[in-house]
Design a protein around this motif. Structure first.
Motif, mmCIF file in Angstrom:
data_model
loop_
_atom_site.group_PDB
_atom_site.id
_atom_site.type_symbol
_atom_site.label_atom_id
_atom_site.label_comp_id
_atom_site.label_asym_id
_atom_site.label_seq_id
_atom_site.Cartn_x
_atom_site.Cartn_y
_atom_site.Cartn_z
ATOM 1 N N MET A 89 0.829 -1.177 0.000
ATOM 2 C CA MET A 89 0.000 0.000 0.000
ATOM 3 C C MET A 89 0.877 1.246 0.000
ATOM 4 O O MET A 89 1.946 1.262 0.569
ATOM 5 N N GLU A 90 0.375 2.247 -0.664
ATOM 6 C CA GLU A 90 1.056 3.530 -0.683
ATOM 7 C C GLU A 90 0.728 4.299 0.594
ATOM 8 O O GLU A 90 -0.255 3.995 1.278
ATOM 9 N N HIS A 91 1.524 5.295 0.912
ATOM 10 C CA HIS A 91 1.303 6.120 2.097
ATOM 11 C C HIS A 91 -0.067 6.796 2.020
ATOM 12 O O HIS A 91 -0.432 7.339 0.979
ATOM 13 N N ASN A 92 -0.834 6.750 3.109
ATOM 14 C CA ASN A 92 -2.168 7.365 3.222
ATOM 15 C C ASN A 92 -3.201 6.751 2.273
ATOM 16 O O ASN A 92 -4.197 7.383 1.957
ATOM 17 N N GLU A 93 -2.983 5.542 1.818
ATOM 18 C CA GLU A 93 -3.908 4.881 0.900
ATOM 19 C C GLU A 93 -4.807 3.926 1.689
ATOM 20 O O GLU A 93 -4.333 3.174 2.530
ATOM 21 N N THR A 94 -6.100 3.942 1.414
ATOM 22 C CA THR A 94 -7.006 2.998 2.059
ATOM 23 C C THR A 94 -6.893 1.636 1.378
ATOM 24 O O THR A 94 -6.345 1.523 0.268
ATOM 25 N N ASP A 95 -7.441 0.612 2.029
ATOM 26 C CA ASP A 95 -7.455 -0.720 1.420
ATOM 27 C C ASP A 95 -8.149 -0.686 0.061
ATOM 28 O O ASP A 95 -7.677 -1.263 -0.913
ATOM 29 N N GLU A 96 -9.275 0.019 0.005
ATOM 30 C CA GLU A 96 -10.049 0.095 -1.230
ATOM 31 C C GLU A 96 -9.282 0.828 -2.333
ATOM 32 O O GLU A 96 -9.302 0.410 -3.492
ATOM 33 N N GLN A 97 -8.591 1.904 -1.982
ATOM 34 C CA GLN A 97 -7.787 2.637 -2.968
ATOM 35 C C GLN A 97 -6.629 1.778 -3.467
ATOM 36 O O GLN A 97 -6.320 1.778 -4.663
ATOM 37 N N ALA A 98 -6.006 1.038 -2.562
ATOM 38 C CA ALA A 98 -4.901 0.158 -2.945
ATOM 39 C C ALA A 98 -5.376 -0.928 -3.902
ATOM 40 O O ALA A 98 -4.705 -1.233 -4.889
ATOM 41 N N LEU A 99 -6.535 -1.497 -3.624
ATOM 42 C CA LEU A 99 -7.097 -2.525 -4.505
ATOM 43 C C LEU A 99 -7.364 -1.970 -5.899
ATOM 44 O O LEU A 99 -6.964 -2.575 -6.908
ATOM 45 N N ALA A 100 -8.006 -0.817 -5.973
ATOM 46 C CA ALA A 100 -8.299 -0.208 -7.277
ATOM 47 C C ALA A 100 -7.008 0.111 -8.033
ATOM 48 O O ALA A 100 -6.911 -0.129 -9.240
ATOM 49 N N ARG A 101 -5.996 0.612 -7.330
ATOM 50 C CA ARG A 101 -4.719 0.933 -7.971
ATOM 51 C C ARG A 101 -4.030 -0.332 -8.481
ATOM 52 O O ARG A 101 -3.519 -0.380 -9.614
ATOM 53 N N GLU A 102 -4.015 -1.384 -7.660
ATOM 54 C CA GLU A 102 -3.367 -2.636 -8.062
ATOM 55 C C GLU A 102 -4.046 -3.254 -9.287
ATOM 56 O O GLU A 102 -3.375 -3.740 -10.196
ATOM 57 N N ILE A 103 -5.367 -3.233 -9.319
ATOM 58 C CA ILE A 103 -6.084 -3.756 -10.488
ATOM 59 C C ILE A 103 -5.746 -2.927 -11.728
ATOM 60 O O ILE A 103 -5.510 -3.470 -12.814
ATOM 61 N N GLN A 104 -5.688 -1.620 -11.576
ATOM 62 C CA GLN A 104 -5.328 -0.743 -12.698
ATOM 63 C C GLN A 104 -3.917 -1.060 -13.191
ATOM 64 O O GLN A 104 -3.676 -1.164 -14.390
ATOM 65 N N GLU A 105 -2.980 -1.235 -12.257
ATOM 66 C CA GLU A 105 -1.590 -1.519 -12.635
ATOM 67 C C GLU A 105 -1.440 -2.895 -13.285
ATOM 68 O O GLU A 105 -0.707 -3.046 -14.249
ATOM 69 N N GLU A 106 -2.112 -3.907 -12.744
ATOM 70 C CA GLU A 106 -1.934 -5.272 -13.235
ATOM 71 C C GLU A 106 -2.772 -5.612 -14.461
ATOM 72 O O GLU A 106 -2.379 -6.434 -15.279
ATOM 73 N N PHE A 107 -3.941 -4.991 -14.567
ATOM 74 C CA PHE A 107 -4.854 -5.342 -15.656
ATOM 75 C C PHE A 107 -5.211 -4.170 -16.562
ATOM 76 O O PHE A 107 -5.876 -4.355 -17.575
ATOM 77 N N GLY A 108 -4.847 -2.946 -16.172
ATOM 78 C CA GLY A 108 -5.168 -1.780 -16.978
ATOM 79 C C GLY A 108 -6.656 -1.472 -17.021
ATOM 80 O O GLY A 108 -7.137 -0.896 -17.993
ATOM 81 N N LYS A 109 -7.386 -1.859 -15.980
ATOM 82 C CA LYS A 109 -8.844 -1.683 -15.961
ATOM 83 C C LYS A 109 -9.296 -0.973 -14.690
ATOM 84 O O LYS A 109 -8.715 -1.134 -13.628
ATOM 85 N N GLU A 110 -10.383 -0.218 -14.833
ATOM 86 C CA GLU A 110 -11.004 0.457 -13.695
ATOM 87 C C GLU A 110 -11.990 -0.493 -13.032
ATOM 88 O O GLU A 110 -12.624 -1.306 -13.704
ATOM 89 N N ILE A 111 -12.108 -0.364 -11.701
ATOM 90 C CA ILE A 111 -13.089 -1.160 -10.962
ATOM 91 C C ILE A 111 -13.855 -0.259 -10.005
ATOM 92 O O ILE A 111 -13.426 0.854 -9.694
ATOM 93 N N THR A 112 -14.975 -0.766 -9.556
ATOM 94 C CA THR A 112 -15.695 -0.181 -8.434
ATOM 95 C C THR A 112 -15.535 -1.161 -7.280
ATOM 96 O O THR A 112 -15.845 -2.352 -7.430
ATOM 97 N N VAL A 113 -15.014 -0.680 -6.158
ATOM 98 C CA VAL A 113 -14.825 -1.527 -4.987
ATOM 99 C C VAL A 113 -16.115 -1.523 -4.183
ATOM 100 O O VAL A 113 -16.647 -0.476 -3.841
ATOM 101 N N GLY A 114 -16.615 -2.723 -3.910
ATOM 102 C CA GLY A 114 -17.859 -2.874 -3.158
ATOM 103 C C GLY A 114 -17.609 -3.186 -1.696
ATOM 104 O O GLY A 114 -16.637 -2.726 -1.096
ATOM 105 N N GLU A 115 -18.464 -4.029 -1.152
ATOM 106 C CA GLU A 115 -18.417 -4.373 0.262
ATOM 107 C C GLU A 115 -17.210 -5.240 0.611
ATOM 108 O O GLU A 115 -16.742 -6.035 -0.194
ATOM 109 N N PHE A 116 -16.752 -5.088 1.846
ATOM 110 C CA PHE A 116 -15.737 -5.966 2.411
ATOM 111 C C PHE A 116 -16.276 -7.397 2.401
ATOM 112 O O PHE A 116 -17.451 -7.630 2.675
ATOM 113 N N PHE A 117 -15.414 -8.364 2.067
ATOM 114 C CA PHE A 117 -15.838 -9.761 2.051
ATOM 115 C C PHE A 117 -15.209 -10.574 3.172
ATOM 116 O O PHE A 117 -15.890 -11.197 3.969
#
Length: 90
Positions: free
Chosen positions: A1-29
């Motif tokens: 995770m980057e500094h001051n990044e939430t779990d949800e922001q980190a997930l969206a960033r990682e998906i963008q970096e690995e797959f080049g796609k935007e996501i909407t983060v929903g509920e915690f599982f």
């Protein structure tokens, strides 16, 4: 995770970096803390929605979409076992 990044922001960033796609983060599982002889891993999973499904990955050799019922056909690393098991009963 980057500094001051939430779990949800980190997930969206990682998906963008690995797959080049935007996501909407929903509920915690589910959260799993896995410890082996070398390290402890904290895995936090969320439901997500892809705006467009990726067809390739920038970080992995292969990409396969599967139904939850078919997950038992695949091998997962030990840290993922609890999450996969909980997906199958959710």
């Amino acid at each position: 995770m980057e500094h001051n990044e939430t779990d949800e922001q980190a997930l969206a960033r990682e998906i963008q970096e690995e797959f080049g796609k935007e996501i909407t983060v929903g509920e915690f599982f589910y959260e799993n803390i896995h410890t082996d002889a070398e390290k402890t891993i904290r895995l936090i999973s969320y439901f997500i929605s892809f705006h467009e499904f990726p067809k390739e990955s920038n970080s992995h050799d292969a990409l396969k979409w599967s139904t939850v019922t078919d997950l038992s056909k695949y091998e997962f690393c030990p840290a993922d076992h609890d999450i996969v098991a909980n997906m199958q009963v959710a």
